[in-house]
Scaffold this motif. Structure first.
Motif, short mmCIF file in Angstrom:
data_model
loop_
_atom_site.label_atom_id
_atom_site.label_comp_id
_atom_site.label_asym_id
_atom_site.label_seq_id
_atom_site.Cartn_x
_atom_site.Cartn_y
_atom_site.Cartn_z
N SER A 163 -10.15 3.04 -7.72
CA SER A 163 -10.73 1.74 -7.29
C SER A 163 -9.80 0.59 -6.47
O SER A 163 -10.24 -0.61 -6.19
CB SER A 163 -10.47 0.84 -9.02
OG SER A 163 -9.53 0.24 -9.33
N ASP A 164 -9.05 1.45 -6.22
CA ASP A 164 -7.81 1.11 -5.16
C ASP A 164 -9.05 0.35 -3.66
O ASP A 164 -9.38 1.06 -3.61
CB ASP A 164 -7.12 1.98 -4.93
CG ASP A 164 -5.82 0.91 -4.53
OD1 ASP A 164 -4.67 0.65 -5.01
OD2 ASP A 164 -5.69 0.46 -3.10
N ARG A 165 -9.10 -0.54 -3.28
CA ARG A 165 -8.47 -1.45 -2.09
C ARG A 165 -7.93 -0.45 -1.01
O ARG A 165 -9.02 -0.56 0.14
CB ARG A 165 -8.24 -2.61 -1.29
CG ARG A 165 -6.56 -2.91 -1.74
CD ARG A 165 -6.64 -4.49 -1.41
NE ARG A 165 -5.61 -4.80 -1.59
CZ ARG A 165 -4.60 -5.36 -2.27
NH1 ARG A 165 -5.47 -4.75 -3.69
NH2 ARG A 165 -3.36 -5.05 -2.77
N SER A 166 -7.09 0.41 -0.86
CA SER A 166 -6.73 0.87 0.58
C SER A 166 -7.87 2.68 0.30
O SER A 166 -7.14 2.87 -0.55
CB SER A 166 -5.35 0.76 0.53
OG SER A 166 -5.01 2.33 0.96
N ALA A 167 -8.28 2.92 1.22
CA ALA A 167 -8.48 4.21 1.59
C ALA A 167 -7.80 5.02 1.42
O ALA A 167 -8.03 6.12 0.55
CB ALA A 167 -9.26 4.35 2.34
N THR A 213 -6.82 5.58 -2.53
CA THR A 213 -7.93 5.71 -3.21
C THR A 213 -7.25 7.82 -3.15
O THR A 213 -8.14 8.83 -3.91
CB THR A 213 -8.85 5.32 -3.14
OG1 THR A 213 -9.36 4.53 -2.72
CG2 THR A 213 -10.27 6.55 -3.36
N GLU A 232 0.89 -1.57 -0.52
CA GLU A 232 -0.26 0.12 -0.19
C GLU A 232 0.74 0.98 -0.02
O GLU A 232 0.20 1.90 -1.08
CB GLU A 232 -1.00 -0.25 1.63
CG GLU A 232 -2.11 0.93 1.08
CD GLU A 232 -2.84 1.45 2.76
OE1 GLU A 232 -2.86 2.36 3.27
OE2 GLU A 232 -3.26 0.11 3.48
N ARG A 271 -7.03 3.00 -10.81
CA ARG A 271 -6.43 2.41 -10.72
C ARG A 271 -6.32 2.67 -9.09
O ARG A 271 -6.58 2.53 -8.11
CB ARG A 271 -5.05 1.89 -10.83
CG ARG A 271 -4.96 1.10 -12.01
CD ARG A 271 -3.28 1.24 -12.76
NE ARG A 271 -3.12 0.29 -13.76
CZ ARG A 271 -1.79 -0.22 -14.19
NH1 ARG A 271 -0.46 0.23 -13.67
NH2 ARG A 271 -1.62 -1.45 -15.19
#
Length: 1027
Positions: free
Chosen positions: A253-257, A260, A220, A250
């Motif tokens: 839509s990243d899984r990490s806030a 984003t 991350e 990318r």
């Protein structure tokens, strides 16, 4: 000399006092730098440097990065960079001496010394003024030693080495440094080092690609750093459209806030505010929303959610309805840009959603809070009314103007069509006007071109209304909004179908008329909920099937066949009981059609099988069908594709699985280069395996066969060309092993068949050149590790209370045939099934599966499996004795098994062993008289080679005190031909010892007993031979 030593000590003490005061606080650094500079100028340079280096030496042994030590490092670096104009020669001499001292430290054996040396060098390089006078030879030495440290095994040393090189990365003369950083970036394992490399890269076309690739990094912090570097070093205009869209796609839509948030900061502060002056429409123009529509929508949603979009005066659709400039012929409507259309559409959708949410909140509350929510909902609705046209007629006029404008304004026309779902059609007049417009849209023919030979070529996919699925969705959304009454939508569309079907029935329609009619039928079947809503209309479902769909599936034109097959699949999904004609035609098109048609037929058959169940498709044919899967077959025999009758006499699962045998089905179809029939079949079977509990009629014995095929496809050389297949199977394999215990059992049963099918030279698998064989083996090894990873994946936690269920299923989850214990025994039996003399393919295969065997774990609760595996390990060790590394790991595994055996004195009961062997379905015979296994079909013969006399005499001497324990061991088997005992010379003894060391035919026995067996001591290291 007695006088010099006290002077040197006194100088060291003065320097040490300066360091002690400097390490306390950075505030004293300026004053202490002056003191240390004055001390340096008051004594000879050589004497000062000797004392300075000795005082600094303890830093090179301090590993912990505490604050006081870090202050001294910074203080020393600053001091080295200071150049006193009055004593420039002394300063330059000290600087050069100090750098060479640090260069020597970078090559030290001690890791802490290398770390501190690289750290101080990086601090000096980063703080050195641009006008500093340093010889080129010295810089070359520094750069060369730091480049070597970039490959150091200690991550923190690599970090400071990269930091030191970062100042030279942008120099054109040192292009090799930039090449080195770009080379090591994808290979670096430590995330902190990757972050430092990213921060060190200068902005250029070569580095932009590498930095953008890091937005997919597993760490991350690295992904966040990549977006930060892109924001600080790369202006919006310096990136290509493709790079801009990749970055936003990318990041948003990243899984990490945190990632984003960093991407939003990049988009807002750098791109929107600096490059676009805060105008979202201008930002959309940089993204080519016509090509990357989904990215544009994501950007607008993120900006709207963050409150960064402010509606300015005049930004509405109304401004395009009364202008005389840039108008189409015969109309006063101004054409809308693609970016403006997308902006207004997403803005209106956001306002409508916000108004509905606030209205719902107002209805759920009361009092002042409800009034506030109602006021906010009213404000959103008022703002929405300002943007939308005042009347439906004006809206339709605007859409028609863009449709007439041609293909270049198709995107804008579709965005305006999507706005229709936000209009109010409750008024009868508005609804009537809109209904006429909907019929016009449905009757609009497909657009086409004429090629050089005069043939008509359809523009678009050829199966959707308007040639594209998005256009068909927009038209259907508007039609269902206008005709919201139940059954009205079906009535209107069927009336259009009846009109379009007339020339098809009269055989006067060309293929374009057929495709247009089938596209409207497909739109109807895709959006209606039941066939019963077609009853009583101008054309009913039965007539639709027999007069249009079935004849269309037999049309001479392939595009017409493909469109008709799609409609047949949708028709079957709506049927409660599948009709024989639908299933028969789909099977026939799958078998006899070209790849383009077979691909669509396979989709339809898979959809019907997963929706209705495969047994319903077989039942619809009203005939007896055979199936190899129901016979618990481990292998599936090929199907005769040249005989249509034979193909139609097997069940649908057998028929679809047989599609993997056809080589032409592996080629990408013309309509979609990323999809083939094999990809469609793999996706369907993946769904069946994932939801296997929903299909009880599919034999459980077929699951390992299907899984083996999916693993083969996933690791095949062509999988990289089929991106959709690769993505689908990667998601499937991620979730499949963690859903059920039965799935783990299926993986165990599929492991060896998958390995055999992928390994060249095993089970008739074709090989080729050495390069081809090597690549096939690498893929098979990769697949074996992948299957092991799936087998060891944990189960997903259940969302419901499973106390009672866990008690019932505890024995099932602990069954050895469901887990790693069963697979280990199967692999051992597989290894022992090969003859003693193996060919090259068999040797490499046994070596590969043995590497997986030693990675499997045994639970102490499975004592039967542990005891059985212990009795197999000696034979496994003999089979892999040619590879010393694997033999060592096998011995270690045997020791672990020995430690896991809670009752080593209790022998394994033959009944327990036979029961486990029967459950695992392997071929092993147990000899009740001896504690060994005879492996079928090639039992390992005992050696009859005569043993050396000296070793035999020693064994006979020791056997008298070991209760004849070694008489049945592998190393002490009685020779067939007696050899006279003789006394060898010392040279002969050494030669015999050397030959035994080099021998690989007889491995040492892995002792299973708790007691040490002296009889297994090697004669090479015995006291008799050591003389």
């Amino acid at each position: 000399m007695a006088v010099e030593v006290p002077e040197e000590k006194l100088l060291i003490q003065k320097i040490a006092r300066v360091f002690d005061e400097a390490k306390g606080s950075r505030a004293s650094h300026i004053r202490k730098l002056k003191d240390l500079s004055a001390l340096r100028s008051s004594i000879p340079a050589a004497q000062f440097f000797a004392a300075f280096s000795k005082t600094l030496t303890p830093i090179f042994t301090t590993q912990r990065r505490i604050a006081s030590v870090e202050r001294i490092v910074q203080f020393v670096a600053i001091f080295a960079c200071i150049r006193d104009p009055k004593n420039s020669e002394d300063c330059d001499a000290f600087f050069e001496q100090f750098l060479r001292f640090l260069i020597a430290g970078t090559t030290a054996a001690n890791r802490t010394a290398r770390f501190r040396a690289c750290q101080i060098i990086s601090e000096i390089i980063m703080r050195l003024p641009d006008d500093a006078e340093v010889s080129n030879e010295l810089w070359d030495e520094v750069i060369d030693c730091i480049k070597v440290r970039v490959g150091d095994k200690v991550p923190v040393i690599r970090t400071f080495s990269v930091r030191a090189l970062s100042r030279f990365a942008s120099d054109a003369e040192n292009s090799d440094i930039l090449d080195l950083l770009l080379e090591i970036l994808p290979l670096e394992q430590n995330p902190e080092v990757r972050k430092t490399i990213l921060l060190s890269l200068p902005p250029s076309n070569a580095t932009s690609t590498a930095i953008i690739n890091c937005t997919l990094d597993v760490s991350e912090s690295v992904r966040k750093t990549a977006f930060s570097v892109l924001a600080s070093k790369f202006p919006l205009q310096s990136l290509s459209i493709k790079q801009r869209t990749i970055i936003l796609q990318r990041g948003l839509s990243d899984r990490s806030a945190a990632v984003t948030k960093e991407c939003l900061k990049l988009m807002k502060d750098e791109w929107l505010m600096k490059s676009c002056n805060g105008d979202p429409i201008e930002l959309l123009r940089y993204l080519d929303v016509e090509t990357y529509e989904s990215i544009g929508v994501s950007v607008m949603e993120a900006l709207l959610k963050a409150g960064l979009v402010k509606l300015h005066g005049g930004q509405s659709i109304k401004q395009f309805l009364s202008s005389d400039n840039n108008t189409t012929e015969g109309s006063c409507t101004q054409l809308v840009d693609a970016e403006v259309a997308l902006y207004l559409r997403t803005l209106c959708k956001h306002l409508q959603t916000e108004a509905q949410a606030k209205g719902s909140d107002a209805a759920m509350t009361s009092g002042t809070e409800a009034a506030v929510y109602a006021s906010e909902a009213s404000d959103s609705n008022d703002l929405l009314e300002k943007i939308l046209p005042e009347s439906v007629s004006e809206y339709i006029e605007l859409v028609k103007a863009h449709i007439v404008a041609g293909q270049t304004h198709r995107f804008t026309a579709r965005q305006l069509l999507l706005l229709g779902s936000m209009l109010d059609f409750s008024d009868a007049t508005n609804r009537k006007v809109a209904a006429v417009f909907v019929i016009e849209l449905l009757k609009s023919p497909l657009q086409h071109e004429v090629d050089e030979d005069g043939n008509k070529v359809v523009i678009g996919d050829g199966i959707s209304l308007g040639g594209e699925r998005d256009w068909a969705e927009a038209v259907s959304g508007l039609a269902k909004k206008v005709h919201a009454t139940q059954g009205e939508f079906e009535q209107v569309v069927l009336s259009v179908v009846a009109e379009l079907a007339q020339p098809c029935r009269e055989r006067t329609a060309d293929f374009l008329d057929w495709m247009h009619c089938l596209s409207v039928i497909g739109l109807l079947l895709e959006h209606t909920k039941s066939l019963r809503w077609m009853r009583g209309n101008s054309i009913e479902s039965t007539e639709l099937l027999h007069s249009l769909l079935l004849p269309g599936a037999k049309h001479i034109h392939l595009d017409v066949q493909r469109a008709a097959i799609r409609c047949l699949g949708l028709f079957g999904l709506l049927e409660r009981v599948l009709s024989e004609d639908v299933v028969k035609q789909l099977r026939l098109s799958f078998v006899k059609g070209p790849s383009l048609v077979s691909s669509m037929a396979s989709k339809a058959l898979m959809d019907l099988a997963t929706w209705h169940g495969p047994q319903e498709l077989d039942k619809a044919l009203n005939r007896n069908l055979s199936s190899q899967f129901k016979d618990n077959a481990k292998t599936i025999h090929p199907v005769g594709w040249n005989d249509a009758n034979d193909d139609l006499d097997i069940e649908v699962i057998d028929l679809l699985y047989a599609g993997f045998e056809r080589s032409d089905f592996s080629q990408p179809v013309d309509a979609d280069e990323n999809e083939s029939v094999h990809a469609v079949l793999a996706e369907g079977f993946a769904k069946i395996l994932l939801l296997s509990d929903n299909y009880p009629t599919i034999s459980v014995s077929s699951h390992p066969i299907l899984l083996t095929k999916l693993i083969n496809l996933y690791f095949s050389s062509r999988a990289s060309e089929l991106q959709r297949l690769k993505q689908c199977l990667s998601v499937f394999f991620e979730h499949y092993p963690s859903l059920s215990v039965n799935h783990k059992k299926c993986i165990c049963n599929a492991f060896l068949p998958a390995m055999r099918s992928m390994w060249p030279g095993i089970n008739g698998t074709a090989g080729g050149s050495n390069v081809v064989v090597s690549n096939m083996r690498k893929r098979a090894i990769q697949a074996s590790r992948f299957m092991l990873q799936m087998l060891q994946a944990p189960f997903y936690p259940k969302e419901i209370d499973q106390v009672d269920q866990n008690e019932n299923n505890l024995s099932d989850q602990n069954d050895p045939d469901h887990g790693e214990e069963g697979l280990a025994i199967c692999i051992a039996a597989e290894i022992l099934s090969f003859p003693k003399k193996k060919n090259a393919a068999e040797k490499s295969y046994v070596s590969a599966v043995s590497k997986i065997l030693v990675l499997l774990r045994f639970k102490q609760t499975e004592q039967v499996a542990v005891k059985l595996m212990r009795r197999l390990m000696n034979h496994v060790a003999e089979a892999v004795s040619a590879d010393k590394d694997i033999l060592k790991e096998v011995k270690q595994m045997s020791e672990h098994l020995k430690a896991s055996d809670t009752s080593p004195d209790e022998p394994l009961q033959p009944e327990q062993a036979n029961l486990l062997i029967e459950k695992l379905d392997i071929q092993l015979n147990i000899d009740e008289d001896e504690s060994s296994f005879e492996v079928e079909p090639t039992p390992l013969p005992r050696s009859t080679r005569p043993m050396r006399g000296r070793r035999r005499a020693r064994k006979e001497k020791e056997s008298s005190s070991s209760d004849n324990e070694d008489e049945t061991s592998y190393n002490t088997v009685a020779p067939a031909n007696p050899v006279m005992v003789s006394v060898r010379s010392q040279r002969a003894s050494k030669s015999a010892a050397l030959s035994k060391l080099l021998s690989t035919t007889k491995p040492d026995k892995i002792v299973d007993d708790d007691k040490d067996d002296d009889g297994d001591e090697s004669a090479v290291t015995s006291e008799d031979d050591s003389d």
